[in-house]
Scaffold this motif. Structure first.
Motif, PDB file in Angstrom:
ATOM      1  N   THR A   1      55.125 136.153 -15.771  1.00  0.00           N
ATOM      2  CA  THR A   1      55.152 135.971 -17.220  1.00  0.00           C
ATOM      3  C   THR A   1      56.260 136.796 -17.839  1.00  0.00           C
ATOM      4  O   THR A   1      56.404 137.983 -17.543  1.00  0.00           O
ATOM      5  CB  THR A   1      53.809 136.390 -17.847  1.00  0.00           C
ATOM      6  OG1 THR A   1      52.751 135.628 -17.270  1.00  0.00           O
ATOM      7  CG2 THR A   1      53.825 136.192 -19.357  1.00  0.00           C
TER       8      THR A   1
ATOM      9  N   LEU B   1      62.417 129.660 -16.821  1.00  0.00           N
ATOM     10  CA  LEU B   1      61.301 129.070 -16.078  1.00  0.00           C
ATOM     11  C   LEU B   1      61.665 128.773 -14.629  1.00  0.00           C
ATOM     12  O   LEU B   1      61.020 127.963 -13.973  1.00  0.00           O
ATOM     13  CB  LEU B   1      60.846 127.775 -16.772  1.00  0.00           C
ATOM     14  CG  LEU B   1      60.234 127.942 -18.168  1.00  0.00           C
ATOM     15  CD1 LEU B   1      59.989 126.567 -18.800  1.00  0.00           C
ATOM     16  CD2 LEU B   1      58.929 128.744 -18.112  1.00  0.00           C
TER      17      LEU B   1
ATOM     18  N   HIS C   1      44.080 123.460 -19.439  1.00  0.00           N
ATOM     19  CA  HIS C   1      44.835 124.146 -18.384  1.00  0.00           C
ATOM     20  C   HIS C   1      44.293 123.791 -17.000  1.00  0.00           C
ATOM     21  O   HIS C   1      45.055 123.498 -16.073  1.00  0.00           O
ATOM     22  CB  HIS C   1      44.773 125.656 -18.584  1.00  0.00           C
ATOM     23  CG  HIS C   1      45.804 126.193 -19.510  1.00  0.00           C
ATOM     24  ND1 HIS C   1      47.105 126.415 -19.125  1.00  0.00           N
ATOM     25  CD2 HIS C   1      45.734 126.543 -20.823  1.00  0.00           C
ATOM     26  CE1 HIS C   1      47.796 126.896 -20.149  1.00  0.00           C
ATOM     27  NE2 HIS C   1      46.991 126.969 -21.187  1.00  0.00           N
TER      28      HIS C   1
ATOM     29  N   THR D   1      54.662 125.221 -15.158  1.00  0.00           N
ATOM     30  CA  THR D   1      55.375 126.058 -16.126  1.00  0.00           C
ATOM     31  C   THR D   1      54.676 125.954 -17.472  1.00  0.00           C
ATOM     32  O   THR D   1      54.132 124.900 -17.830  1.00  0.00           O
ATOM     33  CB  THR D   1      56.834 125.605 -16.285  1.00  0.00           C
ATOM     34  OG1 THR D   1      56.866 124.233 -16.707  1.00  0.00           O
ATOM     35  CG2 THR D   1      57.606 125.764 -14.977  1.00  0.00           C
ATOM     36  N   TYR D   2      54.722 127.049 -18.210  1.00  0.00           N
ATOM     37  CA  TYR D   2      53.975 127.112 -19.469  1.00  0.00           C
ATOM     38  C   TYR D   2      54.759 127.943 -20.472  1.00  0.00           C
ATOM     39  O   TYR D   2      55.303 129.005 -20.130  1.00  0.00           O
ATOM     40  CB  TYR D   2      52.603 127.735 -19.233  1.00  0.00           C
ATOM     41  CG  TYR D   2      51.783 127.940 -20.486  1.00  0.00           C
ATOM     42  CD1 TYR D   2      51.278 126.853 -21.195  1.00  0.00           C
ATOM     43  CD2 TYR D   2      51.510 129.222 -20.960  1.00  0.00           C
ATOM     44  CE1 TYR D   2      50.517 127.032 -22.346  1.00  0.00           C
ATOM     45  CE2 TYR D   2      50.752 129.418 -22.102  1.00  0.00           C
ATOM     46  CZ  TYR D   2      50.261 128.315 -22.794  1.00  0.00           C
ATOM     47  OH  TYR D   2      49.512 128.502 -23.930  1.00  0.00           O
TER      48      TYR D   2
ATOM     49  N   ALA E   1      50.213 128.314 -13.584  1.00  0.00           N
ATOM     50  CA  ALA E   1      51.667 128.318 -13.773  1.00  0.00           C
ATOM     51  C   ALA E   1      52.336 129.420 -12.960  1.00  0.00           C
ATOM     52  O   ALA E   1      51.904 130.572 -12.983  1.00  0.00           O
ATOM     53  CB  ALA E   1      52.008 128.469 -15.249  1.00  0.00           C
TER      54      ALA E   1
ATOM     55  N   GLU F   1      54.403 129.445 -24.544  1.00  0.00           N
ATOM     56  CA  GLU F   1      53.545 129.628 -25.726  1.00  0.00           C
ATOM     57  C   GLU F   1      54.322 130.320 -26.824  1.00  0.00           C
ATOM     58  O   GLU F   1      54.948 131.370 -26.603  1.00  0.00           O
ATOM     59  CB  GLU F   1      52.294 130.437 -25.366  1.00  0.00           C
ATOM     60  CG  GLU F   1      51.344 130.614 -26.555  1.00  0.00           C
ATOM     61  CD  GLU F   1      49.997 131.181 -26.132  1.00  0.00           C
ATOM     62  OE1 GLU F   1      49.526 130.836 -25.029  1.00  0.00           O
ATOM     63  OE2 GLU F   1      49.430 131.972 -26.897  1.00  0.00           O
TER      64      GLU F   1
ATOM     65  N   LEU G   1      47.525 132.941 -23.696  1.00  0.00           N
ATOM     66  CA  LEU G   1      48.568 133.052 -22.673  1.00  0.00           C
ATOM     67  C   LEU G   1      47.949 133.312 -21.308  1.00  0.00           C
ATOM     68  O   LEU G   1      48.436 132.809 -20.281  1.00  0.00           O
ATOM     69  CB  LEU G   1      49.533 134.180 -23.044  1.00  0.00           C
ATOM     70  CG  LEU G   1      50.740 134.394 -22.133  1.00  0.00           C
ATOM     71  CD1 LEU G   1      51.648 133.167 -22.138  1.00  0.00           C
ATOM     72  CD2 LEU G   1      51.529 135.628 -22.570  1.00  0.00           C
TER      73      LEU G   1
ATOM     74  N   ARG H   1      55.757 131.590 -16.748  1.00  0.00           N
ATOM     75  CA  ARG H   1      55.226 131.519 -18.104  1.00  0.00           C
ATOM     76  C   ARG H   1      56.176 132.250 -19.038  1.00  0.00           C
ATOM     77  O   ARG H   1      56.683 133.322 -18.698  1.00  0.00           O
ATOM     78  CB  ARG H   1      53.843 132.158 -18.203  1.00  0.00           C
ATOM     79  CG  ARG H   1      52.842 131.687 -17.178  1.00  0.00           C
ATOM     80  CD  ARG H   1      51.592 132.559 -17.160  1.00  0.00           C
ATOM     81  NE  ARG H   1      50.842 132.378 -15.929  1.00  0.00           N
ATOM     82  CZ  ARG H   1      51.082 133.014 -14.803  1.00  0.00           C
ATOM     83  NH1 ARG H   1      52.062 133.911 -14.743  1.00  0.00           N
ATOM     84  NH2 ARG H   1      50.360 132.782 -13.730  1.00  0.00           N
TER      85      ARG H   1
ATOM     86  N   ALA I   1      46.872 130.391 -18.641  1.00  0.00           N
ATOM     87  CA  ALA I   1      47.828 129.648 -17.796  1.00  0.00           C
ATOM     88  C   ALA I   1      47.802 130.197 -16.375  1.00  0.00           C
ATOM     89  O   ALA I   1      48.793 130.737 -15.875  1.00  0.00           O
ATOM     90  CB  ALA I   1      49.225 129.735 -18.398  1.00  0.00           C
TER      91      ALA I   1
END
Length: 236
Positions: A66, A86, A21, A28-29, A46, A31, A40, A49, A43
């Motif tokens: 998130t 996102l 990371h 952008t991430y 990001a 999971e 999580l 998320r 990140a």
């Protein structure tokens, strides 16, 4: 396994994720399989998320930006537009750690790749199993990777364009997949055929040449960093 050894495993594994990371700094991430939210939370860079899990049990409130979707990954991709979630951007980094079965990991990878770009990275947990028992489709051991490892064998055969390696990091390895092609339809068009071929694929067919079959690399950060630095057009 005692507490000390379990803590050591977690430190090794999360340390590698933390370094990835920090190095990639994804905007952008995504999971799949967030559980308590430990990975999580890594990140940090990001702006957007997405976490997907049918039964999330977050120990802390998620960071700003998130979104957590309490559903299976199959349901998520059927019902939601990932780029829209996102903020209109593609996926920079994704981590697959959901159901420990080949067919689920295969669908998760195929669904994520559609929304990636050429320099994106998809990480897949449980790709370097400890032994036959822990690599079985039915769980009978404390450490259980299931047959997610078959994804590496499958992608090497049907997607030779991808850049694939598996870091031998405790407890059960981390697959790193790059040089992605969001326009590829190979996997989605062959799903039933791939299920028929790889669900019955036996551990013994891979075990004698395990390191080569799974593209094993040592857990050495300088080497991993060079793999993550390779441009999308570079040969694997």
């Amino acid at each position: 396994m005692n507490f000390l050894s379990r803590k050591s495993i977690e430190t090794d594994y999360y340390e590698l994720l933390t370094r990835i990371h920090a190095f990639l700094k994804p905007r952008t991430y995504v999971e799949i399989g967030i559980r308590q939210g430990h990975s999580l939370r890594l990140a940090k860079s990001a702006a957007a998320r997405v976490g997907i899990d049918p039964a999330p049990a977050l120990e802390e409130a998620p960071r700003r930006g998130t979104q957590v979707f309490a559903m299976t990954s199959d349901d998520f991709f059927a019902r939601h537009n990932l780029p829209q979630e996102l903020g209109g951007r593609p996926v920079d980094l994704a981590f697959v750690d959901g159901m420990h079965l080949f067919e689920f990991a295969l669908r998760d990878f195929a669904n994520l790749e559609k929304y990636c770009h050429r320099d994106s990275t998809i990480l897949v947990h449980d790709c370097y199993p400890v032994d036959r028992a822990s690599a079985a489709r039915e769980r009978t051991t404390q450490i259980w990777s299931g047959d997610v490892w078959k994804l590496i064998v499958c992608l090497k055969k049907y997607r030779p364009d991808l850049h694939i390696c598996t870091v031998d990091v405790p407890p059960t390895g981390l697959g790193i997949i790059r040089r992605l092609d969001p326009h590829s339809t190979t996997l989605s068009s062959l799903l039933d055929r791939l299920y028929d071929e790889f669900v019955p694929y036996d551990y013994g067919q891979m075990e004698p040449d395990k390191a080569q079959q799974l593209n094993r690399v040592e857990n050495r950060w300088n080497e991993i960093k060079s793999l993550l630095s390779a441009p999308a057009c570079a040969a694997p």
